[in-house]
Motif scaffolding. Structure first.
Motif, PDB file in Angstrom:
ATOM      1  N   HIS A 138       0.821  -1.218   0.000  1.00  0.00           N
ATOM      2  CA  HIS A 138       0.000   0.000   0.000  1.00  0.00           C
ATOM      3  C   HIS A 138       0.856   1.270   0.000  1.00  0.00           C
ATOM      4  N   GLY A 139       2.151   1.108  -0.253  1.00  0.00           N
ATOM      5  CA  GLY A 139       3.032   2.277  -0.335  1.00  0.00           C
ATOM      6  C   GLY A 139       3.426   2.862   1.003  1.00  0.00           C
ATOM      7  N   ARG A 140       3.158   2.123   2.093  1.00  0.00           N
ATOM      8  CA  ARG A 140       3.439   2.665   3.425  1.00  0.00           C
ATOM      9  C   ARG A 140       4.868   2.322   3.858  1.00  0.00           C
ATOM     10  N   ASP A 141       5.821   2.761   3.048  1.00  0.00           N
ATOM     11  CA  ASP A 141       7.212   2.485   3.336  1.00  0.00           C
ATOM     12  C   ASP A 141       7.950   3.794   3.597  1.00  0.00           C
ATOM     13  N   TRP A 142       9.248   3.809   3.399  1.00  0.00           N
ATOM     14  CA  TRP A 142      10.062   4.976   3.721  1.00  0.00           C
ATOM     15  C   TRP A 142       9.629   6.224   2.946  1.00  0.00           C
ATOM     16  N   CYS A 143       9.124   6.030   1.718  1.00  0.00           N
ATOM     17  CA  CYS A 143       8.800   7.168   0.857  1.00  0.00           C
ATOM     18  C   CYS A 143       7.590   7.943   1.390  1.00  0.00           C
ATOM     19  N   LEU A 144       6.540   7.219   1.753  1.00  0.00           N
ATOM     20  CA  LEU A 144       5.363   7.882   2.308  1.00  0.00           C
ATOM     21  C   LEU A 144       5.671   8.466   3.679  1.00  0.00           C
ATOM     22  N   LEU A 145       6.546   7.790   4.429  1.00  0.00           N
ATOM     23  CA  LEU A 145       6.973   8.340   5.716  1.00  0.00           C
ATOM     24  C   LEU A 145       7.706   9.665   5.509  1.00  0.00           C
ATOM     25  N   ALA A 146       8.552   9.734   4.500  1.00  0.00           N
ATOM     26  CA  ALA A 146       9.272  10.975   4.205  1.00  0.00           C
ATOM     27  C   ALA A 146       8.301  12.121   3.931  1.00  0.00           C
ATOM     28  N   LEU A 147       7.217  11.837   3.186  1.00  0.00           N
ATOM     29  CA  LEU A 147       6.196  12.858   2.931  1.00  0.00           C
ATOM     30  C   LEU A 147       5.535  13.299   4.229  1.00  0.00           C
ATOM     31  N   ARG A 148       5.226  12.336   5.102  1.00  0.00           N
ATOM     32  CA  ARG A 148       4.599  12.649   6.386  1.00  0.00           C
ATOM     33  C   ARG A 148       5.507  13.511   7.260  1.00  0.00           C
ATOM     34  N   LEU A 149       6.805  13.301   7.117  1.00  0.00           N
ATOM     35  CA  LEU A 149       7.756  14.058   7.936  1.00  0.00           C
ATOM     36  C   LEU A 149       8.096  15.409   7.324  1.00  0.00           C
ATOM     37  N   GLY A 150       7.478  15.739   6.199  1.00  0.00           N
ATOM     38  CA  GLY A 150       7.616  17.075   5.638  1.00  0.00           C
ATOM     39  C   GLY A 150       8.688  17.258   4.586  1.00  0.00           C
ATOM     40  N   LEU A 151       9.282  16.180   4.093  1.00  0.00           N
ATOM     41  CA  LEU A 151      10.289  16.328   3.040  1.00  0.00           C
ATOM     42  C   LEU A 151       9.612  16.656   1.710  1.00  0.00           C
ATOM     43  N   CYS A 152      10.212  17.557   0.968  1.00  0.00           N
ATOM     44  CA  CYS A 152       9.668  17.925  -0.333  1.00  0.00           C
ATOM     45  C   CYS A 152      10.018  16.849  -1.361  1.00  0.00           C
ATOM     46  N   GLN A 153       9.371  16.913  -2.520  1.00  0.00           N
ATOM     47  CA  GLN A 153       9.571  15.901  -3.553  1.00  0.00           C
ATOM     48  C   GLN A 153      11.024  15.837  -4.028  1.00  0.00           C
ATOM     49  N   ASP A 154      11.674  16.993  -4.107  1.00  0.00           N
ATOM     50  CA  ASP A 154      13.073  17.010  -4.559  1.00  0.00           C
ATOM     51  C   ASP A 154      13.975  16.244  -3.595  1.00  0.00           C
ATOM     52  N   LYS A 155      13.752  16.453  -2.289  1.00  0.00           N
ATOM     53  CA  LYS A 155      14.575  15.753  -1.292  1.00  0.00           C
ATOM     54  C   LYS A 155      14.298  14.249  -1.304  1.00  0.00           C
ATOM     55  N   ILE A 156      13.032  13.899  -1.499  1.00  0.00           N
ATOM     56  CA  ILE A 156      12.687  12.471  -1.558  1.00  0.00           C
ATOM     57  C   ILE A 156      13.324  11.834  -2.792  1.00  0.00           C
ATOM     58  N   ALA A 157      13.297  12.558  -3.898  1.00  0.00           N
ATOM     59  CA  ALA A 157      13.927  12.046  -5.130  1.00  0.00           C
ATOM     60  C   ALA A 157      15.422  11.865  -4.938  1.00  0.00           C
ATOM     61  N   ALA A 158      16.041  12.777  -4.181  1.00  0.00           N
ATOM     62  CA  ALA A 158      17.477  12.670  -3.910  1.00  0.00           C
ATOM     63  C   ALA A 158      17.766  11.438  -3.063  1.00  0.00           C
ATOM     64  N   LEU A 159      16.899  11.141  -2.101  1.00  0.00           N
ATOM     65  CA  LEU A 159      17.068   9.942  -1.283  1.00  0.00           C
ATOM     66  C   LEU A 159      16.942   8.686  -2.144  1.00  0.00           C
TER      67      LEU A 159
END
Length: 212
Positions: A138-159
């Protein structure tokens, strides 16, 4: 070595914490030590009832770390927390359990849920990596957690562009508290990961005041 048990308690009367930890072991000093890294294990710090210890009870009640951390997360003020002890049919306060009733020690303590996620021990972070790195249906992994913690899309893409653990990089770079991490994991319904943090996060951190 799968698990270990280490016990410690404060001295009778005034706590040795207020005197710079001379001699005897006690819980505040034990909490400050990096036992997690030393042992390479997830360390859970349980607290025995101070009232029953003082009265030499043979089977003192034990406060579980997840109960203590959850109470901190929900309380408006950590110093107002009181937990129920069924053995005495009464409550004991966090001030009694952690600070040995010495309120002046409050200025030397940062409470666990307000600490940064970088204060989590390495074994806790590695356990979270094992839970959150694999893709979840269901996508409830590190990526969705990053969104919940306030990281922007650019930072998530960098990760996501690097080959090491996404979760470890998230826990290293995100600017949030341990309490915010627990709340986000609950919101994602990742109770498995939330439980790891609730049970093994530091309950508090001692602030060393240096006189000039």
């Amino acid at each position: 070595m799968r698990d270990a048990e280490i016990g410690a308690c404060g001295r009778r009367g005034k706590t040795s914490f207020s005197r710079g930890f001379p001699g005897e072991a006690n819980f505040p000093k034990l909490e400050q030590e990096n036992l997690d890294g030393t042992l390479g294990l997830l360390v859970e710090k349980h607290i025995l009832t101070p009232f029953e210890l003082n009265n030499h009870s043979r089977a003192p009640f034990c406060y579980q770390p997840d109960v203590i951390t959850a109470a901190m997360l929900e309380a408006e003020s950590t110093l107002d927390i009181a937990l129920y002890n069924p053995n005495i049919d009464g409550q004991e306060t966090i001030v009694q359990m952690i600070m040995f009733d010495e309120m002046e020690l409050a200025g030397n303590i940062h409470w666990g849920c307000a600490l940064r996620i970088q204060d989590l021990s390495s074994p806790v972070k590695l356990k979270l990596c094992g839970l959150l790195d694999p893709p979840e249906p269901h996508g409830r992994d590190w990526c969705l957690l990053a969104l919940r913690l306030g990281l922007c899309q650019d930072k998530i893409a960098a990760l996501d562009s690097q080959h090491s653990s996404h979760t470890m990089r998230l826990l290293t770079t995100a600017d949030c508290s341990i309490g915010a991490l627990i709340t986000s994991l609950h919101e994602l319904d990742r109770l498995d990961a939330a439980e790891v943090v609730l049970r093994s996060a530091p309950i508090f951190k001692i602030i060393e005041h240096v006189s000039v």
